[in-house]
Write an enzyme that holds these catalytic residues in place. Sequence first.
Site, PDB file in Angstrom:
ATOM      1  CE  LYS A 196      -3.118  -3.010   0.506  1.00 21.09           C
ATOM      2  NZ  LYS A 196      -4.356  -3.384  -0.219  1.00 21.09           N
TER       3      LYS A 196
HETATM    4  C1  LIG Z   1      -5.401  -4.517   0.508  1.00 21.85           C
HETATM    5  C2  LIG Z   1      -6.854  -4.191   0.437  1.00 21.85           C
HETATM    6  C3  LIG Z   1      -7.500  -4.950   1.549  1.00 21.85           C
HETATM    7  C4  LIG Z   1      -7.117  -5.735   2.838  1.00 21.85           C
HETATM    8  O1  LIG Z   1      -6.130  -4.897   3.416  1.00 21.85           O
HETATM    9  P1  LIG Z   1      -5.053  -5.786   4.414  1.00 21.85           P
HETATM   10  O2  LIG Z   1      -4.375  -4.649   5.285  1.00 21.85           O
HETATM   11  O3  LIG Z   1      -4.053  -6.482   3.709  1.00 21.85           O
HETATM   12  O4  LIG Z   1      -5.992  -6.589   5.088  1.00 21.85           O
HETATM   13  C5  LIG Z   1      -8.864  -4.502   1.478  1.00 21.85           C
HETATM   14  N1  LIG Z   1      -9.286  -3.812   0.283  1.00 21.85           N
HETATM   15  C6  LIG Z   1      -8.665  -3.742  -0.473  1.00 21.85           C
HETATM   16  C7  LIG Z   1      -9.314  -2.933  -1.859  1.00 21.85           C
HETATM   17  C8  LIG Z   1      -7.155  -3.880  -0.623  1.00 21.85           C
HETATM   18  O5  LIG Z   1      -6.354  -3.642  -1.631  1.00 21.85           O
END
Ligand SMILES: *Cc1c(COP(=O)(O)O)cnc(C)c1O
Length: 382
Positions: A196
């Site tokens: 992210k």
């Molecule tokens: C990465 C992601 C998640 C989940 O996030 P985590 O922190 O890995 O649990 C949920 N929704 C979207 C759209 C994502 O890209």
Amino acid sequence: MKLAIDGGTPVRTEPWPSWPPPLSGAQRELVTEVLESGLWGATQGTLCADLAAEFARRSGAPYGVTVANATLGLFAALRGLGVGQGDEVIVPAYTFVASATSVLLAGAVPVIVDVEPADLHLSAGAVEAAVTGRTAAVMPVHLAGSPVDMDPLNAVAVRHGLKVVEDCAQAHGATYHGRPVGGLGDAGVFSFQSSKAMTAGEGGVIVCRDEAVHGAIWSACNVGRRLGGEWYGHPEVGWNLRLTEIQAALLLPWLERLEEEIARREAFVAALDLGDLPVSVLPQPAGTTRDSRHLLMLRVEAPVEREFLLAAMAAEGVPLDGGYPPLGTMAALTDAGARVEPCPAAEEAARSVVWVRQQMLMDDASGPVDLAEALAKVLAAR
Ligand SMILES: *Cc1c(COP(=O)(O)O)cnc(C)c1O
């Protein structure tokens, strides 16, 4: 020109920027301070609370709670809003699987609806068409850093009494009509997982609007305790979903450079000249004032075989990502009770849309030229 996949010279041999970017001095200092203090847990230090407050402030929502990851954050937000067994939650078909599995964690039924064919976002019309007497919430996903058109969606939610949980996992810093995402619905959830726009390896933060909902979310993340209540008093059912102080120490200083990083990715997109290639940047939904460009989504209109395109681009030193299969095609979700609407737009996206990842977008100098050149070379070969 001979393709690199056939033994020719690749367009790019220089490595792309690394992700995460190198540690800043401020990160190194704060992490070291936490490590040496021994106050590593959120129940011991204050950095997790500071991070939650800072995200709340930046989102224009009054409350924040840090959490171990966004999957659990979405679950805790749904639970805090009273969504559970017997309820349906509308989610878009083109998103990461966690948007749906968080609903299953809450004991509710994900209802997977199609996205807009042009921008691949959830639309108010698709939500309204899927509402039943059991619909309790809707989860707009600000995909790739590009905000959903929230005003019409919120109007549908109000009309049908639905809670709105924004999945902001990919949208740190994005704005809609000048308002930051996260503060546009009842709750918003950001991720700090390693892919992210801000990361501590793992992690997440929930922001929300209502004081009682904040208390319920906090309790869900803190073993059912009440804020300010007794340590071994557990008036609610809850879990330990906490972030650590070490993670917060990586993330708080990151906020100081987030703006500059988004600007760099914006500069990449501004410099990208696709000429008359049969490739287009996906349009932004109405109301977008800032797309944080977590990913750049491209639609390839040429009749090129997808496996070949991805392999040939990787060989040219410009690897692209094939993106999501439609959620509705995942047997695990339907086996678990998810309801699936017809999703032709998500299916088409799985065939024609590719992503440029954020670390590549950080090279706003030669990156855009290399991307266009590699696409031109590979598409000319077919
Ligand atoms: C990465 C992601 C998640 C989940 O996030 P985590 O922190 O890995 O649990 C949920 N929704 C979207 C759209 C994502 O890209």
